[in-house]
Write an enzyme that holds these catalytic residues in place. Structure first.
Site, mmCIF file in Angstrom:
data_model
loop_
_atom_site.group_PDB
_atom_site.id
_atom_site.type_symbol
_atom_site.label_atom_id
_atom_site.label_comp_id
_atom_site.label_asym_id
_atom_site.label_seq_id
_atom_site.Cartn_x
_atom_site.Cartn_y
_atom_site.Cartn_z
ATOM 1 N N HIS A 98 0.856 -1.203 0.000
ATOM 2 C CA HIS A 98 0.000 0.000 0.000
ATOM 3 C C HIS A 98 0.887 1.246 0.000
ATOM 4 O O HIS A 98 1.959 1.245 0.609
ATOM 5 C CB HIS A 98 -0.912 -0.023 1.229
ATOM 6 C CG HIS A 98 -1.960 1.047 1.176
ATOM 7 N ND1 HIS A 98 -1.705 2.339 1.530
ATOM 8 C CD2 HIS A 98 -3.256 1.001 0.773
ATOM 9 C CE1 HIS A 98 -2.801 3.061 1.358
ATOM 10 N NE2 HIS A 98 -3.759 2.269 0.900
ATOM 11 N N GLU A 168 -3.962 2.305 -7.324
ATOM 12 C CA GLU A 168 -4.338 3.429 -6.476
ATOM 13 C C GLU A 168 -3.393 4.602 -6.728
ATOM 14 O O GLU A 168 -2.321 4.682 -6.103
ATOM 15 C CB GLU A 168 -4.227 3.039 -5.005
ATOM 16 C CG GLU A 168 -5.098 1.882 -4.590
ATOM 17 C CD GLU A 168 -5.371 1.926 -3.097
ATOM 18 O OE1 GLU A 168 -6.504 2.171 -2.715
ATOM 19 O OE2 GLU A 168 -4.411 1.754 -2.322
#
Ligand code: PGA
Length: 262
Positions: A98, A168
């Site tokens: 992430h 993302e």
């Protein structure tokens, strides 16, 4: 992960503070859910809450995931948690790489080891990728290409079955930012697929679900999925509100209206 169903993952990040609050959030969320036709739902709570939540709610159709993992199976690695340990407390999914972990120093070399270890342990492994900024010359595409190749360097064709990619763009994540347009997202989806085809060939590349994350909310969830063609969503802030997260899932579960030919 069967591509026929859409995947919606809620990443609670480091919220809430206590297990009591976490249970309350989850209970409220669960009460909202009815029949999530065509959607697989996953919640990634902070690790200490994963097992208690999972234990108190056995039998639900909601899966649990962790937000990080370490690449060794066991050993003298203070503070780290292995993929098998995650599995043993009920995790079926794990997020890897992430952007918030990359910002804390995680590099592609660490990410690729984590992806490999998670896949080997049989976890559905969500590899997060995304450029930090965009530029008019398209340098961000090279950044993304290198990130994909680097993050998958240690991952063989045979290990790919449970891989999921979450695209993302970092500039779209968090308070004050906006989700990417569905037109741009569609372009990025094609770009990512092309990179996967180069690495693994068309058949395998086509089997890898690609999700979008970054300022997803209840108003844009449906169009992001159905206008861009992604296989699902990775939701941050809006997964912390059980009502909003539930609406997002309902929106994804709602099939787009058919265009009738004249
Ligand atoms: P956001 O976060 O939905 O709050 O923008 C997404 C993420 O960090 O995965």
């Amino acid at each position: 992960m069967a591509k026929a169903t859409k995947l919606v993952i809620g990443n609670w990040k480091m919220f809430p503070t206590t297990i009591l609050e976490a249970k309350k959030m989850f209970t409220t969320f669960k009460k909202q859910r009815r029949n999530d036709v065509g959607v697989t739902t996953v919640i990634c709570p902070p690790l200490p809450f994963l097992e208690p939540l999972k234990k108190s709610y056995t039998g639900t159709k909601i899966f649990f995931g962790a937000q990080d993992v370490f690449w060794h199976t066991e050993g003298a690695y203070t503070g780290e948690v292995s993929a098998d340990m995650l599995k043993s407390v009920g995790a079926r999914f794990v997020l890897v790489g992430h952007s918030e972990r990359r910002a804390l120093g995680e590099n592609d070399e660490m990410v690729t080891q984590k992806v490999r270890a998670s896949l080997e342990a049989g976890l559905h492994t969500v590899l997060c990728i995304g450029e930090t900024t965009r530029d008019s010359q398209g340098h961000y595409l090279r950044v993304l290409r290198d990130q994909i190749a680097g993050s998958l360097r240690a991952v063989s064709k045979a290990q790919l079955k449970k891989l999921i990619i979450a695209y993302e763009p970092v500039w779209a994540i968090g308070e004050g930012n906006q989700a990417m347009t569905t037109h741009d997202l569609h372009q990025m989806l094609l770009f990512i697929k092309k990179q996967l085809i180069e690495l693994y060939g068309k058949t395998l590349a086509d089997s890898v679900p690609i999700l979008y994350g970054g300022s997803v909310d209840e108003t844009n969830a449906h169009s992001i999925v159905y206008d861009s063609g992604v296989d699902g969503l990775l939701v941050g802030r809006k997964s912390l509100n059980p009502f909003t997260f539930s609406t997002i899932i309902s929106e994804v579960s709602r099939k787009p209206a058919r265009v009738t030919k004249k």
